[in-house]
Design an enzyme around this catalytic site. Structure first.
Site, PDB file in Angstrom:
ATOM      1  N   TYR A  31       0.832  -1.199   0.000  1.00  0.00           N
ATOM      2  CA  TYR A  31       0.000   0.000   0.000  1.00  0.00           C
ATOM      3  C   TYR A  31       0.870   1.254   0.000  1.00  0.00           C
ATOM      4  O   TYR A  31       0.621   2.201  -0.767  1.00  0.00           O
ATOM      5  CB  TYR A  31      -0.903  -0.018   1.233  1.00  0.00           C
ATOM      6  CG  TYR A  31      -1.736   1.223   1.442  1.00  0.00           C
ATOM      7  CD1 TYR A  31      -2.773   1.553   0.573  1.00  0.00           C
ATOM      8  CD2 TYR A  31      -1.492   2.069   2.523  1.00  0.00           C
ATOM      9  CE1 TYR A  31      -3.538   2.694   0.767  1.00  0.00           C
ATOM     10  CE2 TYR A  31      -2.259   3.208   2.721  1.00  0.00           C
ATOM     11  CZ  TYR A  31      -3.272   3.515   1.848  1.00  0.00           C
ATOM     12  OH  TYR A  31      -4.025   4.651   2.042  1.00  0.00           O
ATOM     13  N   GLU A  53     -11.650   6.270   5.683  1.00  0.00           N
ATOM     14  CA  GLU A  53     -11.007   7.036   6.749  1.00  0.00           C
ATOM     15  C   GLU A  53     -11.963   7.201   7.929  1.00  0.00           C
ATOM     16  O   GLU A  53     -11.543   7.164   9.093  1.00  0.00           O
ATOM     17  CB  GLU A  53     -10.549   8.405   6.241  1.00  0.00           C
ATOM     18  CG  GLU A  53      -9.398   8.376   5.248  1.00  0.00           C
ATOM     19  CD  GLU A  53      -8.067   7.918   5.840  1.00  0.00           C
ATOM     20  OE1 GLU A  53      -7.964   7.801   7.072  1.00  0.00           O
ATOM     21  OE2 GLU A  53      -7.141   7.669   5.043  1.00  0.00           O
ATOM     22  N   TRP A  61      -5.156   1.467  10.607  1.00  0.00           N
ATOM     23  CA  TRP A  61      -5.376   1.464   9.170  1.00  0.00           C
ATOM     24  C   TRP A  61      -5.184   0.059   8.607  1.00  0.00           C
ATOM     25  O   TRP A  61      -5.868  -0.333   7.654  1.00  0.00           O
ATOM     26  CB  TRP A  61      -4.449   2.456   8.471  1.00  0.00           C
ATOM     27  CG  TRP A  61      -4.631   2.426   6.991  1.00  0.00           C
ATOM     28  CD1 TRP A  61      -3.734   2.029   6.042  1.00  0.00           C
ATOM     29  CD2 TRP A  61      -5.823   2.771   6.258  1.00  0.00           C
ATOM     30  NE1 TRP A  61      -4.279   2.111   4.791  1.00  0.00           N
ATOM     31  CE2 TRP A  61      -5.561   2.574   4.897  1.00  0.00           C
ATOM     32  CE3 TRP A  61      -7.086   3.242   6.645  1.00  0.00           C
ATOM     33  CZ2 TRP A  61      -6.504   2.811   3.901  1.00  0.00           C
ATOM     34  CZ3 TRP A  61      -8.031   3.480   5.656  1.00  0.00           C
ATOM     35  CH2 TRP A  61      -7.736   3.264   4.303  1.00  0.00           C
TER      36      TRP A  61
END
Length: 205
Positions: A31, A53, A61
């Site tokens: 990522y 988010e 995350w």
């Protein structure tokens, strides 16, 4: 004079420098190397990242990233038109879906935000809908963090973007969440000095 690399970077077996959070987990590393901080300028892409988010708030995350394929499946690929059609049965379906984060408030906020996204298309004072609004808050300069501790968690611009989105009916769009969004989609570059990704977005030199 060349700036020395941040001591918070880890050089991988491929010779590339990454922050600690992206140095070991293969998913986070991929990522970081290919997606985080690269420009996202289309409505669906911005809506997806804004939604994720919001779901990430209070969680890591990595948790959200691992669940992202399931989120995309559950939320119709984050197509705002489709999500705006979700009703009570869809909310119940999502709350029963163990593959995603089952938080009623965040699920309802995502649906609310889809409606707000559709309204932005028609807003006379907004050029480019959701994506245009979000990108209009790009600052004149980007942070240049040397240590991880130097990276801000919010900014005057993220606070202003938060206020504007709330004015248009969006939810779960606080200044910290919006700052993370701005990092993720390339509006600012908070890659550490010396990272192999710093300056690669084409937005900031």
């Amino acid at each position: 004079m060349t700036e020395s690399a941040s001591p918070d970077l880890v050089v991988g077996d491929d010779g590339l420098a990454r922050p600690v959070w992206a140095a070991t987990d293969p998913l986070l590393r991929e990522y970081y190397d290919t997606e985080w901080g690269m420009p996202v300028r289309d409505e669906r892409g911005v809506f997806e990242r804004l939604s994720l988010e919001a779901f990430q708030s209070g969680l890591s995350w990595a948790t959200i990233l691992r669940k992202r394929p399931a989120f995309r499946d559950a939320f119709s690929g984050f197509d705002p038109d489709a999500v705006a059609e979700f009703g009570d049965e869809d909310v119940d379906r999502l709350l029963d879906d163990a593959r995603i984060v089952r938080n009623r408030a965040k699920i309802l906020a995502t649906i609310t935000n889809a409606h707000a996204t559709l309204r932005l298309r028609e807003a006379s004072d907004i050029d480019g809908g959701l994506a245009g609004l979000v990108w209009s808050y790009r600052p004149n300069e980007t942070p240049r963090p040397y240590r991880l501790a130097d990276i801000p968690t919010q900014s005057p611009r993220s606070a202003a973007l938060s206020r504007e989105l709330k004015r248009h009916g969006f939810r779960f769009v606080g200044p910290t969440t919006m700052h993370a969004l701005m990092e993720a989609i390339g509006i600012i570059d908070t890659h550490l000095i010396g990272s192999h990704r710093r300056g690669t977005s084409g937005v900031w030199s």
